[in-house]
Design an enzyme around this catalytic site. Structure first.
Site, PDB file in Angstrom:
ATOM      1  N   PHE A 121       8.320  -1.657  -4.522  1.00 48.77           N
ATOM      2  CA  PHE A 121       7.773  -1.067  -3.432  1.00 48.77           C
ATOM      3  C   PHE A 121       8.636   0.281  -3.264  1.00 48.77           C
ATOM      4  CE2 PHE A 121       4.940  -2.983   0.051  1.00 48.77           C
ATOM      5  CZ  PHE A 121       4.026  -3.313  -1.064  1.00 48.77           C
ATOM      6  N   GLN A 243       6.076   4.157  12.551  1.00 49.58           N
ATOM      7  CA  GLN A 243       5.562   4.417  11.265  1.00 49.58           C
ATOM      8  C   GLN A 243       4.299   4.638  10.958  1.00 49.58           C
ATOM      9  OE1 GLN A 243       5.982   1.272   7.871  1.00 49.58           O
ATOM     10  NE2 GLN A 243       7.646   2.615   7.437  1.00 49.58           N
ATOM     11  N   HIS A 245       1.800   4.976   8.022  1.00 50.54           N
ATOM     12  CA  HIS A 245       1.491   4.490   6.469  1.00 50.54           C
ATOM     13  C   HIS A 245       1.061   5.583   5.853  1.00 50.54           C
ATOM     14  CE1 HIS A 245       0.787   2.021   3.103  1.00 50.54           C
ATOM     15  NE2 HIS A 245       1.579   1.023   3.706  1.00 50.54           N
ATOM     16  N   LEU A 255      -5.981   0.021   5.885  1.00 51.55           N
ATOM     17  CA  LEU A 255      -4.720   0.080   5.152  1.00 51.55           C
ATOM     18  C   LEU A 255      -5.050  -0.258   3.768  1.00 51.55           C
ATOM     19  CD1 LEU A 255      -1.414   0.066   4.809  1.00 51.55           C
ATOM     20  CD2 LEU A 255      -1.637  -2.543   5.185  1.00 51.55           C
ATOM     21  N   GLU A 258       0.891  -0.184  -0.172  1.00 52.84           N
ATOM     22  CA  GLU A 258       2.209   0.494  -0.933  1.00 52.84           C
ATOM     23  C   GLU A 258       2.053  -0.111  -2.399  1.00 52.84           C
ATOM     24  OE1 GLU A 258       5.528   1.803   1.362  1.00 52.84           O
ATOM     25  OE2 GLU A 258       6.665   0.875  -0.281  1.00 52.84           O
ATOM     26  N   ARG A 289       8.533   5.561   3.126  1.00 51.33           N
ATOM     27  CA  ARG A 289       7.144   5.965   3.990  1.00 51.33           C
ATOM     28  C   ARG A 289       7.140   6.904   4.815  1.00 51.33           C
ATOM     29  NH1 ARG A 289       4.819  -0.088   5.400  1.00 51.33           N
ATOM     30  NH2 ARG A 289       4.308  -0.894   3.276  1.00 51.33           N
ATOM     31  N   HIS A 356       0.997   2.632  11.454  1.00 53.83           N
ATOM     32  CA  HIS A 356       1.079   1.404  10.996  1.00 53.83           C
ATOM     33  C   HIS A 356       1.956   0.460  11.624  1.00 53.83           C
ATOM     34  CE1 HIS A 356       0.648  -1.258   7.838  1.00 53.83           C
ATOM     35  NE2 HIS A 356       1.914  -1.265   7.348  1.00 53.83           N
ATOM     36  N   ARG A 401      10.928   1.645   8.475  1.00 51.44           N
ATOM     37  CA  ARG A 401      10.833   0.319   7.996  1.00 51.44           C
ATOM     38  C   ARG A 401      10.333   0.465   6.502  1.00 51.44           C
ATOM     39  NH1 ARG A 401       6.808  -3.258   6.522  1.00 51.44           N
ATOM     40  NH2 ARG A 401       5.275  -2.308   8.035  1.00 51.44           N
TER      41      ARG A 401
END
Lengths: 590, 236, 115
Positions: A121, A243, A245, A255, A258, A289, A356, A401
């Protein structure tokens, strides 16, 4: 309101998502009289939408993996305003919490040796950033959140947790000393309003992505816990940190994980160029991100966006082959076909950075205890109030995050709050009961709606609020635009205070629920706007054109938003982990 | 202008003695919206309209309803696949008591889910790490664990309409098999013993409405067949 | 586990198995009779009676009769529990059904072994 029914519990957990259910499970096992109060049936909570996985150093993909490396990534990912004691707790306790989930039955995907499957990730490294890309995100295909939420709900059934499903928490009840001693809640099915008394009230109400017009968040993510805490006068931490995304499906906001990029997918601009190679030469598409989202916006602004209006980019997956897509990303293929009319086996998915996750929230310590500041700016525990999950700001995510850290946050800190409350209850908690006028104070808001006779409609005001946030507090921010946004919000607050609830019926009145949610969105939006205007630097997800650099001299701090004065203060970041050396702030590159 | 005729089942227990169908007109501007988008547009006009919704992407299972005669999720059902002759008729999921408008009381459905003990049971002490499971063993859970409890299947099943208190129904049985098929679960015998009566499993008549409506493409009928095979193998 | 006392095998599995085994027996018996009629176009009473005079045919027919009785009971019991929600009506119908099945079974035996 003396004729109001009351219910009494040792602990009431508001919110039936991952963190709430994990906290409830701990308390139900201990035999405490616990209830989960959730505005939707628990498996409808937003945790169910989490896809890619739960990041944790369980040393499956790499037997030499180390939680300290995960902690390093987390602190760096948060642009150094991650509390290091909290990150240390999460990363070191994480494996225990993940193995517990597996023992509860979570159907993780597997490696050939039978251990839990882990995928790469964004922002993950080995050996404190020196050893290349790590694969640390434990996954159940691309439905990890679904698998996790259902497993937790199932285990709460096993342990006989009491559920108040489809109940809406309206406001916190404070006693004369300012301790939180319960809440006012409405049974949505009947419309009955009840006084819920409790020695511990846990806000596990999740995020509030619905303050933005375009978000990956569920329609229910309206920041109810944040709204309640702000109305009760408690401060919020790091609310400017939202955040975006990188891969929300263009147009729909849905969504795509990732994990797509973790499995080898990458972003391309209209020229077919893999542009992340320019912005993050090492991590490329698996940079943080915030970095990827900004790069995408830069591509679009510089005229290299895709589509008729050049307002999005493409996520290319077809080179992975049908087998990998079916095995590792089946849910994504389904969503892409439905919402983008693109089969990733053949065509790229149109994506755009989409709101997000709320890094900020109720400031807490690692036990979930909510914190405020005394007159001298010293931390002070708020008696009776706890928070965990996205509603809380422990803070393990700092200014940005990392992917897969939210699910870990849920289970680690849900569990921690449960453990702490259990021992506190065992030692004995004795707060003053709420007086009738304390209860009336908490009833003010719902009474106002019920007595409204005219005014603007909830749907219109909500759309306006979302437009303001989208336009003035998006991926890139600047002073004049934010000033304008703050002004518009102040005016909107007045109008919301006079808005109209036309339908006064009791049974399953979703109009009333949406009205109550609008108040919460307003609280969250205003806290976000004022905190964003105040932070005069760029850090993590908070990027300003007018202050493009990180300013560690003045802003290596949490922001604290105080609702009564609508003012922003600062709070020290913790740089004192217990068992490892401090990670000193460095320039953040990927 | 491209007007869509929408008829919605309305019932408010506080004001209506009986349910009725209400007609609306929606201007879709020619877009291929999802049914949920249409409901949101109507809700902005008529705030009294009640329905459940949450994730709006087909994973939470809130907005199961009957659309032009077929159960499905409003958020992932597009007008182009459901509208016939410019008309859309929305009713609550059949066979469960209506609370208000499109909102049904799902208590019976959840009771049947709880009845099958939907949690892993393993009486051996847990290891310090995870329990190992081969990819082949894990593959057996695919097509089972993805259920979102939307109730589209069970409320499309005549056997569940007749005996919602005794027949577990397709959703519950899919989950029953999810745990029977899990290599980590050790309660197989007890689970089977609880299912061998004439109602719980055997009321399935293989009508396969469940398979036809499942928005996640799952196959409860096949899972029920597997449970029967296991019962037979266990008892003979 | 849903408990009940009025079904035949006391378990859904045995009911299910009875239904399938009896169906196979009935299918075989039907097939035999149809083929027998096809291969004996000018069938007279003596031949027909002669067929049923043989012990194996009597046993085969009795098996088919028992299969019909069991199959009908399991099937109709299911129908009554599906559609008759009033206990009184349902039990009444079940008594009528079981009496009828019993009568037909005894009568069938009398026909087979009677004079």
């Amino acid at each position: 309101m003396s004729n109001m029914r009351s219910l009494t519990f040792d602990a009431i957990i508001i919110g039936g998502g991952g963190s709430g259910l994990r906290a409830a499970l701990e308390l139900a096992k201990s035999g405490k009289k616990t209830a989960v109060l959730s505005k939707v049936f628990p498996t409808r909570s937003h945790t169910v939408s989490a896809q890619g996985g739960i990041t944790c150093a369980i040393a499956s993909a790499d037997p030499n993996d180390d939680w300290r490396w995960h902690m390093y990534d987390t602190v760096k990912g948060g642009d150094y305003i991650t509390d290091q004691d909290a990150a240390e707790y999460m990363c070191s306790e994480g494996p225990k919490a993940v193995f517990e989930l597996e023992h509860m039955g979570l159907p993780f995907s597997r490696f050939d040796n039978g251990r839990i499957y882990q995928r790469p990730f964004g922002g993950q490294s080995k050996n404190f950033g020196e050893g290349g890309q790590a694969a640390r995100t434990c996954a159940a295909a691309d439905r990890t959140g679904h698998a996790l939420l259902h497993t937790l709900y199932q285990n709460n059934l096993k342990n006989n947790t009491t559920f108040l499903n489809e109940w809406f928490a309206v406001d916190l009840v404070k006693n004369a000393n300012g301790d939180v001693v319960g809440c006012i809640a409405m049974d949505i099915e009947t419309g009955e309003v009840v006084h819920v008394k409790s020695k511990a009230t846990v806000l596990a109400t999740g995020g509030a992505g619905r303050i933005y017009a375009s978000t990956t968040n569920a329609l229910i993510n309206t920041g109810d816990g944040i709204g309640m805490a702000l109305r009760a006068g408690f401060p919020m931490q790091d609310m400017e940190m939202w955040q975006f995304h990188p891969t929300g499906i263009y147009g729909a906001g849905v969504l795509v994980t990732e994990g797509c990029r973790g499995e080898g997918g990458y972003l391309i601009n209209k020229d077919g160029e893999r542009f992340m190679e320019r912005y993050a030469p090492n991590a490329k598409d698996l940079a943080g991100r915030d970095v990827v989202a900004r790069s995408m916006v830069m591509e679009i602004l510089e005229g290299r966006g895709c589509g008729e209006n050049g307002d999005h980019v493409y996520l290319k997956l077809d080179h992975l082959g049908e087998e990998v897509l079916n095995k590792r990303l089946p849910g994504i293929s389904e969503l892409s076909k439905i919402f983008a009319h693109a089969d990733p086996v053949k065509a790229p998915i149109p994506v755009v950075p989409t709101c997000h996750y709320m890094m900020g929230g109720v400031p807490t310590n690692v036990h979930g205890q909510a914190i405020m500041q005394d007159a001298k700016g010293k931390d002070q525990i708020i008696n009776g109030l706890f928070a965990c999950g996205e509603a809380a700001c422990v803070s393990v995510h700092g200014a940005n995050r990392l992917g897969g850290n939210s699910l870990l946050d849920l289970v680690v800190f849900g569990r921690a709050a449960g453990i702490f409350i259990e021992s506190a209850l065992n030692e004995g908690i004795d707060y003053l009961d709420a007086s009738e006028s304390d209860v009336d104070t908490a009833m003010k808001r719902i009474t106002r709606w019920n007595e409204s006779t005219g005014g603007e409609s909830v749907a219109d005001l909500k759309a306006e609020l979302q437009g303001i946030m989208q336009n003035s507090f998006g991926v890139f921010r600047q002073e004049d635009n934010m000033q304008k946004g703050v002004g518009q919000l102040a005016e909107l607050r007045e109008r919301i205070a006079n808005a109209h609830l036309a339908d006064k019926s009791g049974a399953f009145n979703t109009a009333r629920v949406e009205a109550l949610e609008l108040d919460n969105l307003m609280e969250v939006a205003e806290a976000t706007a004022i905190a964003a205007l105040d932070r005069k630097e760029s850090r993590g997800a908070h990027s300003r054109y007018d202050y493009p650099d990180r300013d560690d001299v003045n802003w290596l701090k949490h922001s604290m938003y105080f609702p009564a004065e609508k003012k922003v203060g600062k709070r020290d970041v913790n740089f004192k982990p217990k068992t490892v050396d401090t990670f000193e702030p460095k320039v953040r590159t990927y | 202008m491209s007007m869509l005729q929408v008829a919605i089942y309305r019932y408010n227990p506080e004001t209506d003695s009986a349910p009725y169908m209400q007609e609306y007109q929606v201007d879709t501007q020619g877009r291929d919206l999802m049914v949920l988008n249409v409901l949101e547009m109507l809700k902005a006009q008529d705030t009294t309209l009640a329905y459940r919704r949450s994730c709006r992407e087909g994973v939470c299972g809130s907005d199961g309803m009957n659309m032009n005669g077929k159960n499905g999720l409003a958020c992932i059902t597009s007008l182009s696949e459901v509208v016939k002759g410019g008309k859309l008729t929305l009713r609550p999921l059949p066979g469960l008591p209506v609370i208000r408008d499109l909102v049904v009381d799902m208590a019976l459905f959840y009771q049947q889910y709880e009845r099958i003990q939907p949690y892993l049971q393993n009486d051996e002490p847990a290891p310090a790490i995870e329990r190992l499971q081969s990819p082949e063993e894990r593959d057996k859970l695919d097509g089972l664990y993805e259920c979102i409890l939307c109730a589209c299947c069970s409320t499309a099943c005549p056997s569940f309409w007749w005996n919602p208190d005794k027949f577990v129904g397709p959703a519950g049985l899919l989950q029953a098999y999810r745990f029977l098929a899990d290599s980590r679960d050790t309660a197989t015998r007890e689970r089977l013993a609880d299912l061998e009566d004439p109602f719980s499993v055997f009321r399935c008549r293989g009508i396969m409405n469940c398979v036809a409506v499942c928005p996640k493409g799952l196959n409860p009928t096949r899972a029920i067949g597997k449970i029967r095979e296991m019962l037979l193998a266990d008892a003979t | 586990m849903v408990t009940n006392i009025t079904n035949l095998g006391r378990s859904g599995l045995s009911d299910w198995l009875i239904q399938r085994v009896s169906a196979v027996i009935l299918a075989l018996y039907t097939l035999f009779i149809v083929l027998y009629l096809l291969f004996n176009p000018g069938l007279d009473y003596a031949t027909w009676s002669g067929l049923f005079a043989q012990t194996w045919m009597r046993i085969f027919t009795l098996l088919a009769l028992i299969s019909i009785a069991a199959h009908a009971w399991v099937g109709l019991w299911t129908v009554t529990t599906d559609y008759l929600k009033s206990t009184g009506v349902r039990v009444g119908a079940q008594i009528v059904i079981i009496l009828a099945i019993f009568v037909f079974l005894v009568w069938g035996i009398q026909v087979l072994w009677g004079a």
